[in-house]
Design a protein around this motif. Structure first.
Motif, short mmCIF file in Angstrom:
data_model
loop_
_atom_site.label_atom_id
_atom_site.label_comp_id
_atom_site.label_asym_id
_atom_site.label_seq_id
_atom_site.Cartn_x
_atom_site.Cartn_y
_atom_site.Cartn_z
N TYR A 141 0.91 -1.25 0.02
CA TYR A 141 -0.14 -0.03 0.11
C TYR A 141 0.98 1.21 0.18
O TYR A 141 2.19 1.31 0.24
CB TYR A 141 -1.06 0.09 1.23
N GLY A 142 0.37 2.36 -0.07
CA GLY A 142 1.05 3.58 -0.12
C GLY A 142 1.80 3.84 -1.49
O GLY A 142 1.39 3.28 -2.58
N SER A 143 2.75 4.54 -1.64
CA SER A 143 3.39 5.08 -2.95
C SER A 143 3.99 4.20 -3.63
O SER A 143 3.88 4.21 -4.84
CB SER A 143 4.49 6.20 -2.67
N ASP A 198 5.78 0.24 1.70
CA ASP A 198 4.77 -0.31 2.81
C ASP A 198 4.05 -1.47 2.49
O ASP A 198 3.37 -1.69 1.44
CB ASP A 198 3.70 0.95 3.02
N ALA A 217 -5.98 1.34 4.47
CA ALA A 217 -5.06 1.74 3.60
C ALA A 217 -4.89 1.02 2.40
O ALA A 217 -4.41 1.68 1.15
CB ALA A 217 -3.76 1.91 4.54
N ASN A 267 -7.83 2.40 0.33
CA ASN A 267 -7.77 3.63 -0.40
C ASN A 267 -6.38 3.87 -1.30
O ASN A 267 -6.51 4.60 -2.04
CB ASN A 267 -7.64 4.71 0.67
N THR A 268 -5.45 3.07 -1.24
CA THR A 268 -4.41 2.82 -2.18
C THR A 268 -4.96 2.32 -3.61
O THR A 268 -4.50 3.03 -4.48
CB THR A 268 -3.18 1.72 -1.53
N LYS A 319 3.44 16.92 -5.16
CA LYS A 319 4.14 16.12 -4.30
C LYS A 319 5.77 16.75 -4.34
O LYS A 319 6.33 16.72 -3.26
CB LYS A 319 4.04 14.66 -4.54
N LYS A 330 7.52 18.48 -1.01
CA LYS A 330 8.77 17.87 -0.58
C LYS A 330 10.04 19.17 -0.62
O LYS A 330 10.74 19.08 0.44
CB LYS A 330 9.36 16.34 -1.26
N ASN A 347 5.40 18.99 3.71
CA ASN A 347 4.97 17.40 3.48
C ASN A 347 5.38 16.69 4.43
O ASN A 347 5.82 15.56 4.59
CB ASN A 347 5.50 16.89 2.20
N SER A 397 0.11 15.29 4.64
CA SER A 397 0.81 13.90 4.08
C SER A 397 0.47 13.83 2.41
O SER A 397 -0.18 14.58 1.91
CB SER A 397 -0.22 12.78 4.76
N SER A 398 1.21 13.06 1.88
CA SER A 398 1.32 12.84 0.28
C SER A 398 -0.17 12.42 0.06
O SER A 398 -0.63 12.95 -0.83
CB SER A 398 2.37 11.85 -0.17
N TYR A 399 -0.52 11.62 0.97
CA TYR A 399 -1.89 11.07 0.61
C TYR A 399 -3.06 12.29 0.60
O TYR A 399 -3.72 12.20 -0.41
CB TYR A 399 -2.24 10.24 1.99
N HIS A 450 -12.79 11.18 9.32
CA HIS A 450 -11.28 11.62 9.35
C HIS A 450 -10.96 12.54 8.38
O HIS A 450 -11.04 12.84 7.31
CB HIS A 450 -10.63 10.26 8.88
N LEU A 488 -8.07 14.64 6.96
CA LEU A 488 -6.53 14.51 6.81
C LEU A 488 -6.05 15.93 7.11
O LEU A 488 -4.52 15.98 6.96
CB LEU A 488 -6.68 14.35 5.25
N1 CTP Z 1 -2.74 6.73 4.94
C1 CTP Z 1 -3.86 6.77 5.18
N2 CTP Z 1 -4.42 7.69 6.15
C2 CTP Z 1 -3.52 8.62 6.44
C3 CTP Z 1 -2.20 8.97 5.53
C4 CTP Z 1 -1.91 7.75 4.99
O1 CTP Z 1 -4.56 5.88 5.10
N3 CTP Z 1 -3.90 9.82 7.30
C5 CTP Z 1 -2.39 5.51 3.97
C6 CTP Z 1 -2.61 5.88 2.40
O2 CTP Z 1 -2.97 4.62 2.14
C7 CTP Z 1 -1.37 6.17 1.84
C8 CTP Z 1 -0.39 5.43 2.54
O3 CTP Z 1 -1.02 5.41 4.01
O4 CTP Z 1 -1.31 5.69 0.43
C9 CTP Z 1 0.92 6.21 2.70
O5 CTP Z 1 0.77 7.63 3.08
P1 CTP Z 1 1.59 8.71 2.54
O6 CTP Z 1 3.21 8.47 3.22
O7 CTP Z 1 0.99 9.88 3.10
O8 CTP Z 1 1.89 8.69 1.15
P2 CTP Z 1 2.62 7.91 0.15
O9 CTP Z 1 1.99 7.87 -1.03
O10 CTP Z 1 3.38 6.79 0.63
O11 CTP Z 1 3.83 9.09 -0.19
P3 CTP Z 1 5.48 9.29 0.03
O12 CTP Z 1 5.97 9.04 -1.45
O13 CTP Z 1 5.43 10.79 0.54
O14 CTP Z 1 5.96 8.22 0.95
#
Ligand code: CTP
Ligand code: MG
Length: 335
Positions: A60-62, A75, A137, A140-141, A162, A166, A171, A179-181, A296, A298
């Motif tokens: 999940y995540g980026s 992640d 997560a 949502n990914t 992004k 950064k 960020n 957050s990036s999200y 929630h 953000l």
């Molecule tokens: N996430 C979430 N709720 C948040 C923050 C993050 O559910 N408040 C989950 C999301 O699934 C997101 C993942 O955690 O895709 C990673 O979050 P984040 O690090 O903000 O985004 P990345 O896409 O990993 O960006 P980066 O390249 O900066 O690591």
């Protein structure tokens, strides 16, 4: 006269498309990097299956949402359908298993807000965090990745935003910025609201995908191959969209009263969400609704100091897009 100047500025902005596209291309991870991630993932799947045959591993995540930069950590979520597990015990057990397989810097952080095991794979050089049952997560990914497949301009805009965030150090959630999200959701929302729209609102369409996670029903239209031409009647280009995005967050967004919502593809009132006052540490100074966990915000990490930093950075970016001869260079100048 001002309107004329504004239009002239807008019409002229296309000459900046090429540098923005170049930055975007330079930020896309290479295929060999993705291959290494898959390799590590396969190794982890193997190890986990031996101990917990019913568990599943998800990225999940980026690394999985298509908005990742090169050289990012990955992640991973270990999903196990068992009400009796003790997360801390499981993480400690997992850490043991990983260490015996020669993975390095293995560390179980059982008391973190999201408890994880950290590790580094000496073969691929990739670092990885593994959490347990953070399935929202994972979902949502998938939503973010599905949106990115509809129109390439989302990835172009989100990589730009992004990279800007950064470079300008906005960020960093532990410093009260976003957050990036959150930034990617802001980009999706912005493209949903273009006229004609560049992105649809997938959660308002007839669902083709539906799962229940932590008592939250997550459903939306995920057959996005059928939406390939969705945004084609809108001809806006990347420079124009970057300009519009920063202009919106600098001058047009109503911070006092509104919430941006990807779930509804619209702007909601703070009143209807009951996000009008500070509750505990949630100040709701900039409101971005999570698409599934709708209670929630953000933006809740943002405080009265960091909101000023954010808004000044949005204004700086908007001004650069408005006036600078070479906005691409100035926009990403390190803070
Ligand atoms: N996430 C979430 N709720 C948040 C923050 C993050 O559910 N408040 C989950 C999301 O699934 C997101 C993942 O955690 O895709 C990673 O979050 P984040 O690090 O903000 O985004 P990345 O896409 O990993 O960006 P980066 O390249 O900066 O690591
Ligand atoms: Mg991340």
């Amino acid at each position: 006269r001002e309107r004329k100047m504004y239009m002239a500025c807008r019409n002229d902005i296309h000459r900046h498309d090429a540098p923005f596209i170049a930055v975007y291309k330079s930020l896309i991870p290479a295929e060999e990097e993705l291959e290494k991630q898959r390799q590590l993932m396969a190794q982890l799947e193997n190890l986990v299956a031996k101990e917990w045959p019913h568990a599943k591993l998800y990225l999940y995540g980026s690394c999985a949402n298509s908005f990742g930069f090169p050289k990012s950590d990955i992640d991973v979520c270990l999903a196990i359908d068992d009400d009796d597990i003790n997360k801390s015990d499981m993480l400690l057990k997992l850490a043991d298993i990983l260490e015996s397989d020669n993975l390095q810097n293995v560390q179980a952080l059982t008391r973190a807000r999201v408890p994880i095991v950290k590790l580094m794979d000496p073969v691929t050089g990739i670092s990885c965090d593994i959490c347990i049952n953070n399935v929202l997560a994972v979902v949502n990914t998938k939503l973010l990745r599905d949106y990115s497949r509809i129109d390439v301009r989302l990835r172009q805009l989100a990589f730009t935003v992004k990279h800007w965030a950064k470079s300008r150090r906005v960020n960093e959630t532990y410093q009260g910025t976003l957050s990036s999200y959150a930034y990617v959701l802001m980009c999706i929302h912005f493209l949903q609201l273009r006229r004609p729209p560049i992105l649809p609102c997938l959660q308002e369409m007839k669902p083709t995908y539906s799962v229940r996670v932590d008592n939250i029903r997550c459903s939306y239209f995920d057959d996005v191959d059928r939406l390939e031409n969705f945004g084609s009647s809108n001809r806006e280009t990347i420079a124009e969209l970057v300009w519009g995005f920063f202009n919106y967050w600098a001058y047009a967004h109503d911070y006092a009263n509104t919430v941006v919502s990807v779930r509804t593809g619209s702007i909601l009132g703070k009143r209807e969400k009951d996000w009008t006052r500070r509750v505990g540490n949630d100040r709701h100074l900039i409101c971005i609704e999570d698409p599934f966990e709708t209670s929630h915000d953000l933006g809740r990490v943002v405080d009265k100091f960091s909101i000023r930093v954010l808004r000044e950075e949005f204004e700086r970016a908007a001004e650069i897009m408005h006036q600078d001869r070479n906005p691409c260079a100035k926009l990403f100048e390190p803070y």
